[in-house]
Design a protein around this motif. Structure first.
Motif, mmCIF file in Angstrom:
data_model
loop_
_atom_site.group_PDB
_atom_site.id
_atom_site.type_symbol
_atom_site.label_atom_id
_atom_site.label_comp_id
_atom_site.label_asym_id
_atom_site.label_seq_id
_atom_site.Cartn_x
_atom_site.Cartn_y
_atom_site.Cartn_z
ATOM 1 N N ALA A 281 -12.615 110.941 1.137
ATOM 2 C CA ALA A 281 -11.686 111.988 0.681
ATOM 3 C C ALA A 281 -12.090 113.353 1.238
ATOM 4 O O ALA A 281 -11.236 114.134 1.656
ATOM 5 N N ARG A 282 -13.395 113.637 1.274
ATOM 6 C CA ARG A 282 -13.857 114.914 1.828
ATOM 7 C C ARG A 282 -13.575 114.996 3.326
ATOM 8 O O ARG A 282 -13.213 116.059 3.829
ATOM 9 N N ALA A 283 -13.757 113.890 4.035
ATOM 10 C CA ALA A 283 -13.469 113.885 5.476
ATOM 11 C C ALA A 283 -11.978 114.124 5.717
ATOM 12 O O ALA A 283 -11.607 114.865 6.636
ATOM 13 N N GLN A 284 -11.127 113.517 4.914
ATOM 14 C CA GLN A 284 -9.690 113.745 5.053
ATOM 15 C C GLN A 284 -9.335 115.198 4.750
ATOM 16 O O GLN A 284 -8.521 115.801 5.449
ATOM 17 N N GLN A 285 -9.936 115.768 3.705
ATOM 18 C CA GLN A 285 -9.666 117.156 3.354
ATOM 19 C C GLN A 285 -10.134 118.095 4.456
ATOM 20 O O GLN A 285 -9.447 119.055 4.807
ATOM 21 N N GLN A 286 -11.299 117.810 5.045
ATOM 22 C CA GLN A 286 -11.819 118.640 6.133
ATOM 23 C C GLN A 286 -10.904 118.568 7.355
ATOM 24 O O GLN A 286 -10.624 119.581 7.991
ATOM 25 N N ALA A 287 -10.425 117.359 7.674
ATOM 26 C CA ALA A 287 -9.510 117.213 8.805
ATOM 27 C C ALA A 287 -8.210 117.973 8.550
ATOM 28 O O ALA A 287 -7.676 118.622 9.458
ATOM 29 N N PHE A 288 -7.710 117.916 7.323
ATOM 30 C CA PHE A 288 -6.497 118.647 6.988
ATOM 31 C C PHE A 288 -6.720 120.153 7.078
ATOM 32 O O PHE A 288 -5.892 120.879 7.632
#
Length: 166
Positions: free
Chosen positions: A84-91
């Motif tokens: 979830a953190r990786a997805q948020q960082q990519a966003f």
């Protein structure tokens, strides 16, 4: 002799039990798919480990899911949070890149900026001195040329400068 009543003898209880079993099956499939996704998401586990867990979960689903949750359930949450953190960082990176003007290919080139500056000078929006300073900045010179600086210091420039107009 007494008669025994079952839950299905009462229509409301029958509907309750049917709904309970229905939602338990939905819960079971959600848990099964989350475990399968977690098996593939785990970067620490090798290919044979993933294949073994996957075979165990698919061939003996109830026992496999129970053993997986007991053995690896604690780290499932960590992997979910990491994902979830990786997805948020990519966003966030995408939003920052889009808000700042997109990729390097979408940013104006030096030629585009010089053409825009030339057009501003031609229309009379900026003076020759301001044009030279901006051109020096666009071309990568941190300081304006020496002749432009001396002309501004002696007051022989053609314009009053952008700061004095405001």
């Amino acid at each position: 002799m007494g008669t025994t009543y079952l839950a299905y003898d009462f229509p409301l209880l029958s509907a309750f039990w049917t709904m309970l079993w229905f939602f338990l099956w939905i819960l079971w499939f959600i848990l099964l798919f989350r475990i399968i996704v977690d098996i593939f998401r785990d970067d620490d586990m090798g290919g044979w480990g993933k294949a073994g867990w996957l075979a165990f979960v698919i061939l003996l689903p109830f026992l496999g899911v129970l053993v997986y949750v007991i053995a690896r359930g604690k780290s499932m949450g960590g992997r979910e949070i990491k994902h979830a953190r990786a997805q948020q960082q990519a966003f966030d990176d995408y939003v920052r890149e889009t808000a700042s003007g997109g990729t390097a290919a979408a940013r104006p080139s030096h030629a585009d900026e010089l053409a825009r500056l030339s057009e501003l000078r031609t229309r009379g929006d900026i003076t020759e001195e301001e044009f030279r300073r901006a051109k020096a900045l666009v071309l990568g010179d941190d300081a304006p040329s020496a002749s432009a600086t001396t002309a501004a210091d002696t007051g022989t420039g053609t314009g009053t400068g952008a700061t004095s107009r405001q």
